[in-house]
Design a protein around this motif. Structure first.
Motif, PDB file in Angstrom:
ATOM      1  N   SER A   1       0.807  -1.218   0.000  1.00 45.47           N
ATOM      2  CA  SER A   1       0.000   0.000   0.000  1.00 45.47           C
ATOM      3  C   SER A   1       0.843   1.271   0.000  1.00 45.47           C
ATOM      4  O   SER A   1       2.052   1.238   0.198  1.00 45.47           O
ATOM      5  CB  SER A   1      -0.933   0.010   1.213  1.00 45.47           C
ATOM      6  OG  SER A   1      -0.171   0.097   2.404  1.00 45.47           O
ATOM      7  N   ILE A   2       0.140   2.382  -0.210  1.00 42.28           N
ATOM      8  CA  ILE A   2       0.724   3.715  -0.110  1.00 42.28           C
ATOM      9  C   ILE A   2      -0.055   4.428   0.984  1.00 42.28           C
ATOM     10  O   ILE A   2      -1.280   4.529   0.907  1.00 42.28           O
ATOM     11  CB  ILE A   2       0.580   4.494  -1.432  1.00 42.28           C
ATOM     12  CG1 ILE A   2       1.329   3.781  -2.555  1.00 42.28           C
ATOM     13  CG2 ILE A   2       1.068   5.930  -1.267  1.00 42.28           C
ATOM     14  CD1 ILE A   2       1.011   4.311  -3.934  1.00 42.28           C
ATOM     15  N   ALA A   3       0.634   4.899   2.013  1.00 43.60           N
ATOM     16  CA  ALA A   3      -0.015   5.623   3.099  1.00 43.60           C
ATOM     17  C   ALA A   3       0.452   7.072   3.074  1.00 43.60           C
ATOM     18  O   ALA A   3       1.639   7.352   2.979  1.00 43.60           O
ATOM     19  CB  ALA A   3       0.320   4.987   4.446  1.00 43.60           C
ATOM     20  N   VAL A   4      -0.506   7.984   3.134  1.00 46.82           N
ATOM     21  CA  VAL A   4      -0.198   9.412   3.226  1.00 46.82           C
ATOM     22  C   VAL A   4      -0.304   9.780   4.700  1.00 46.82           C
ATOM     23  O   VAL A   4      -1.368   9.612   5.309  1.00 46.82           O
ATOM     24  CB  VAL A   4      -1.177  10.253   2.381  1.00 46.82           C
ATOM     25  CG1 VAL A   4      -0.848  11.727   2.507  1.00 46.82           C
ATOM     26  CG2 VAL A   4      -1.124   9.810   0.924  1.00 46.82           C
ATOM     27  N   LEU A   5       0.800  10.247   5.272  1.00 50.69           N
ATOM     28  CA  LEU A   5       0.836  10.555   6.692  1.00 50.69           C
ATOM     29  C   LEU A   5       0.554  12.036   6.929  1.00 50.69           C
ATOM     30  O   LEU A   5       1.066  12.893   6.208  1.00 50.69           O
ATOM     31  CB  LEU A   5       2.208  10.189   7.266  1.00 50.69           C
ATOM     32  CG  LEU A   5       2.648   8.736   7.037  1.00 50.69           C
ATOM     33  CD1 LEU A   5       4.045   8.526   7.586  1.00 50.69           C
ATOM     34  CD2 LEU A   5       1.666   7.771   7.663  1.00 50.69           C
ATOM     35  N   ALA A   6      -0.224  12.323   7.944  1.00 39.50           N
ATOM     36  CA  ALA A   6      -0.516  13.703   8.331  1.00 39.50           C
ATOM     37  C   ALA A   6       0.495  14.143   9.380  1.00 39.50           C
ATOM     38  O   ALA A   6       0.911  13.356  10.227  1.00 39.50           O
ATOM     39  CB  ALA A   6      -1.926  13.805   8.887  1.00 39.50           C
ATOM     40  N   THR A   7       0.888  15.406   9.295  1.00 40.64           N
ATOM     41  CA  THR A   7       1.826  15.972  10.271  1.00 40.64           C
ATOM     42  C   THR A   7       1.260  17.279  10.813  1.00 40.64           C
ATOM     43  O   THR A   7       0.279  17.811  10.298  1.00 40.64           O
ATOM     44  CB  THR A   7       3.199  16.260   9.629  1.00 40.64           C
ATOM     45  OG1 THR A   7       3.023  17.223   8.588  1.00 40.64           O
ATOM     46  CG2 THR A   7       3.820  14.995   9.058  1.00 40.64           C
ATOM     47  N   ARG A   8       1.888  17.812  11.820  1.00 44.24           N
ATOM     48  CA  ARG A   8       1.518  19.128  12.332  1.00 44.24           C
ATOM     49  C   ARG A   8       2.132  20.185  11.425  1.00 44.24           C
ATOM     50  O   ARG A   8       3.136  19.948  10.767  1.00 44.24           O
ATOM     51  CB  ARG A   8       2.020  19.307  13.750  1.00 44.24           C
ATOM     52  CG  ARG A   8       1.407  18.335  14.729  1.00 44.24           C
ATOM     53  CD  ARG A   8       1.682  18.790  16.160  1.00 44.24           C
ATOM     54  NE  ARG A   8       1.462  17.794  17.166  1.00 44.24           N
ATOM     55  CZ  ARG A   8       0.300  17.267  17.504  1.00 44.24           C
ATOM     56  NH1 ARG A   8      -0.767  17.604  16.860  1.00 44.24           N
ATOM     57  NH2 ARG A   8       0.197  16.379  18.451  1.00 44.24           N
ATOM     58  N   THR A   9       1.552  21.344  11.385  1.00 44.66           N
ATOM     59  CA  THR A   9       2.015  22.411  10.515  1.00 44.66           C
ATOM     60  C   THR A   9       3.463  22.801  10.796  1.00 44.66           C
ATOM     61  O   THR A   9       4.259  22.943   9.871  1.00 44.66           O
ATOM     62  CB  THR A   9       1.110  23.653  10.667  1.00 44.66           C
ATOM     63  OG1 THR A   9      -0.218  23.267  10.374  1.00 44.66           O
ATOM     64  CG2 THR A   9       1.541  24.760   9.729  1.00 44.66           C
ATOM     65  N   LEU A  10       3.829  22.950  12.044  1.00 44.31           N
ATOM     66  CA  LEU A  10       5.180  23.397  12.382  1.00 44.31           C
ATOM     67  C   LEU A  10       6.140  22.250  12.666  1.00 44.31           C
ATOM     68  O   LEU A  10       7.324  22.486  12.870  1.00 44.31           O
ATOM     69  CB  LEU A  10       5.134  24.350  13.582  1.00 44.31           C
ATOM     70  CG  LEU A  10       4.311  25.622  13.351  1.00 44.31           C
ATOM     71  CD1 LEU A  10       4.262  26.450  14.623  1.00 44.31           C
ATOM     72  CD2 LEU A  10       4.884  26.434  12.199  1.00 44.31           C
ATOM     73  N   ARG A  11       5.660  21.030  12.713  1.00 41.92           N
ATOM     74  CA  ARG A  11       6.509  19.857  12.982  1.00 41.92           C
ATOM     75  C   ARG A  11       6.265  18.786  11.927  1.00 41.92           C
ATOM     76  O   ARG A  11       5.748  17.714  12.211  1.00 41.92           O
ATOM     77  CB  ARG A  11       6.212  19.288  14.372  1.00 41.92           C
ATOM     78  CG  ARG A  11       6.591  20.150  15.547  1.00 41.92           C
ATOM     79  CD  ARG A  11       8.076  20.473  15.603  1.00 41.92           C
ATOM     80  NE  ARG A  11       8.902  19.302  15.499  1.00 41.92           N
ATOM     81  CZ  ARG A  11       9.799  18.934  16.397  1.00 41.92           C
ATOM     82  NH1 ARG A  11       9.981  19.666  17.473  1.00 41.92           N
ATOM     83  NH2 ARG A  11      10.531  17.876  16.206  1.00 41.92           N
ATOM     84  N   SER A  12       6.653  19.077  10.691  1.00 38.53           N
ATOM     85  CA  SER A  12       6.380  18.140   9.607  1.00 38.53           C
ATOM     86  C   SER A  12       7.277  16.904   9.642  1.00 38.53           C
ATOM     87  O   SER A  12       7.096  15.993   8.859  1.00 38.53           O
ATOM     88  CB  SER A  12       6.520  18.846   8.266  1.00 38.53           C
ATOM     89  OG  SER A  12       7.836  19.321   8.096  1.00 38.53           O
ATOM     90  N   ASP A  13       8.230  16.848  10.567  1.00 39.94           N
ATOM     91  CA  ASP A  13       9.113  15.690  10.668  1.00 39.94           C
ATOM     92  C   ASP A  13       8.527  14.576  11.538  1.00 39.94           C
ATOM     93  O   ASP A  13       9.125  13.521  11.669  1.00 39.94           O
ATOM     94  CB  ASP A  13      10.478  16.112  11.215  1.00 39.94           C
ATOM     95  CG  ASP A  13      10.407  16.707  12.604  1.00 39.94           C
ATOM     96  OD1 ASP A  13       9.365  17.314  12.956  1.00 39.94           O
ATOM     97  OD2 ASP A  13      11.396  16.590  13.349  1.00 39.94           O
ATOM     98  N   ARG A  14       7.335  14.799  12.115  1.00 40.34           N
ATOM     99  CA  ARG A  14       6.726  13.799  12.998  1.00 40.34           C
ATOM    100  C   ARG A  14       5.284  13.518  12.569  1.00 40.34           C
ATOM    101  O   ARG A  14       4.396  14.341  12.785  1.00 40.34           O
ATOM    102  CB  ARG A  14       6.722  14.299  14.441  1.00 40.34           C
ATOM    103  CG  ARG A  14       8.089  14.446  15.011  1.00 40.34           C
ATOM    104  CD  ARG A  14       8.027  14.872  16.440  1.00 40.34           C
ATOM    105  NE  ARG A  14       9.382  15.138  16.919  1.00 40.34           N
ATOM    106  CZ  ARG A  14       9.670  15.559  18.108  1.00 40.34           C
ATOM    107  NH1 ARG A  14       8.693  15.789  18.967  1.00 40.34           N
ATOM    108  NH2 ARG A  14      10.907  15.774  18.460  1.00 40.34           N
ATOM    109  N   PRO A  15       5.043  12.350  11.978  1.00 40.33           N
ATOM    110  CA  PRO A  15       3.661  12.022  11.590  1.00 40.33           C
ATOM    111  C   PRO A  15       2.768  11.887  12.825  1.00 40.33           C
ATOM    112  O   PRO A  15       3.207  11.418  13.878  1.00 40.33           O
ATOM    113  CB  PRO A  15       3.784  10.686  10.877  1.00 40.33           C
ATOM    114  CG  PRO A  15       5.218  10.353  10.819  1.00 40.33           C
ATOM    115  CD  PRO A  15       5.985  11.337  11.615  1.00 40.33           C
ATOM    116  N   VAL A  16       1.519  12.310  12.686  1.00 45.13           N
ATOM    117  CA  VAL A  16       0.571  12.197  13.795  1.00 45.13           C
ATOM    118  C   VAL A  16      -0.573  11.234  13.483  1.00 45.13           C
ATOM    119  O   VAL A  16      -1.241  10.762  14.400  1.00 45.13           O
ATOM    120  CB  VAL A  16       0.004  13.576  14.214  1.00 45.13           C
ATOM    121  CG1 VAL A  16       1.094  14.431  14.808  1.00 45.13           C
ATOM    122  CG2 VAL A  16      -0.660  14.283  13.057  1.00 45.13           C
ATOM    123  N   SER A  17      -0.804  10.959  12.188  1.00 44.62           N
ATOM    124  CA  SER A  17      -1.862  10.014  11.830  1.00 44.62           C
ATOM    125  C   SER A  17      -1.729   9.634  10.357  1.00 44.62           C
ATOM    126  O   SER A  17      -0.967  10.240   9.614  1.00 44.62           O
ATOM    127  CB  SER A  17      -3.247  10.621  12.080  1.00 44.62           C
ATOM    128  OG  SER A  17      -3.457  11.723  11.225  1.00 44.62           O
TER     129      SER A  17
END
Length: 80
Positions: free
Chosen positions: A6-22
């Motif tokens: 699969s291909i998963a698109v990970l969501a990040t915080r606006t100011l912390r794009s180096d850490r996926p949140v979901s």
């Protein structure tokens, strides 16, 4: 994130794009990621995703792995 299945698109915080949140979206592995539009942007389904330009080669390689494997260079470490 691209896996064999699969291909998963990970969501990040606006100011912390180096850490996926979901996981924002998931697609079957045979989904084509390109073409890469100026920005750089890819469209998956009805959603456009912008990503850092440094990952354009990775996006292209992920497509080539499925749709044009003869264009990939040989594995430099095939025994690993």
């Amino acid at each position: 994130m691209v896996t064999d299945a699969s291909i998963a698109v990970l969501a990040t915080r606006t100011l912390r794009s180096d850490r996926p949140v979901s996981v924002f979206a998931e697609f079957p592995r045979h989904t084509r990621l390109g073409p890469i539009l100026p920005g750089p942007i890819i469209e998956l389904g009805s959603v456009a995703f912008e990503f850092d330009e440094e990952y354009a080669a990775v996006v292209s390689a992920a497509d080539a792995e499925i749709f044009a494997p003869e264009t990939l260079p040989p594995d430099p470490l095939p025994d690993l």
